[in-house]
Enzyme design. Sequence first.
Site, PDB file in Angstrom:
ATOM      1  CE  LYS A 148      -2.814  -2.132  10.974  1.00  0.00           C
ATOM      2  NZ  LYS A 148      -1.886  -1.449  10.390  1.00  0.00           N
ATOM      3  CB  ILE A 180      -0.778   0.082   1.037  1.00  0.00           C
ATOM      4  CG1 ILE A 180      -2.114  -1.173   0.852  1.00  0.00           C
ATOM      5  CG2 ILE A 180      -1.746   1.459   1.404  1.00  0.00           C
ATOM      6  CD1 ILE A 180      -2.697  -1.261   1.618  1.00  0.00           C
ATOM      7  CE1 TYR A 188      -2.915  -5.801  10.596  1.00  0.00           C
ATOM      8  CE2 TYR A 188      -4.947  -6.019  10.872  1.00  0.00           C
ATOM      9  CZ  TYR A 188      -3.867  -4.831   9.624  1.00  0.00           C
ATOM     10  OH  TYR A 188      -4.672  -4.561   8.719  1.00  0.00           O
ATOM     11  NE  ARG A 221       6.326  11.680  20.137  1.00  0.00           N
ATOM     12  CZ  ARG A 221       7.395  11.533  21.092  1.00  0.00           C
ATOM     13  NH1 ARG A 221       7.254  11.192  22.246  1.00  0.00           N
ATOM     14  NH2 ARG A 221       8.025  10.148  20.920  1.00  0.00           N
ATOM     15  CG  ASP A 262      12.706   0.172  13.405  1.00  0.00           C
ATOM     16  OD1 ASP A 262      11.165   0.297  13.803  1.00  0.00           O
ATOM     17  OD2 ASP A 262      13.211  -1.104  14.039  1.00  0.00           O
ATOM     18  CB  THR A 301      -0.521  -6.276   0.370  1.00  0.00           C
ATOM     19  OG1 THR A 301      -0.321  -6.876   1.784  1.00  0.00           O
ATOM     20  CG2 THR A 301      -1.596  -5.130   0.191  1.00  0.00           C
TER      21      THR A 301
END
Length: 262
Positions: A173, A18, A169, A127, A66, A204
């Site tokens: 999310k 993506i 996961y 941030r 990273d 993907t």
Amino acid sequence: MANLLRGTALITGAASGIGHHTALSFAKYGKSKLALADMNPSALTKSAKAIRAQYPSLQIVELTMDVRQTDEVKAGFAATVAQFGRLDVAVNNAGIRGPAARTDETDEAEWAETIDIDLAGVWRCQREALRVMVGQEDLGPREGRGRIINTASMLGLSAPPRGLVHTPYTAAKHGVMGLTKADAVIYGEQGIRINAICPGWTETPLIRDPKLPLLTREIERGAIPRIAHVDEVADAMVFLASPLSSFMQGASLLVDGGFTLT
């Protein structure tokens, strides 16, 4: 349509999937300056080379980043502003699928890694983007001071189908959605739009896994019974990055082929 987007964008997880296709779509629709970030420098260079081949006039900065490392995130955003003078769009897209194991069988280190990349990594990038954007000129109600797009998932709005185990996961999310909504309330009056995109099953590297035998059956349950092409998700990113979505704030844009309807 080629001038739908203006200015600069920083995209994390830009070496493949993506992120890579979002960079291509941004270039297609008018972005002239892109900062592409990924933790894999060789894959990132390959991605940037392919994008330059299609759009030779595009200015690209490659950032080895990273999202687990605060210093690298800060340095990446600082380098983007130093090179381009402004950050109009930040796409916080870097992520991993994490362990496909039941909670009672999941190692704590695997849980922590998933949360650190998929949720805390988004927070670190958001941030820094906010720290840049609050000090920028407000370009009016359609452009504002900047836009942030967080890559969540349809599993940020629902549970996985029975038989497909993705608890870390899914938890991460859901957290991305909470982060998106909470900061959207705080920063909207400052001209910063923050929204999330929630892709469904998409072609993907994250989804190519022979250990997911139930996936084909689940894909066929969708209202549009196929997997998404990556550029279909990337084009939805273009919408969120553009003035066409200027009155959307804290939204979750589902791009799941109607899977969650079923």
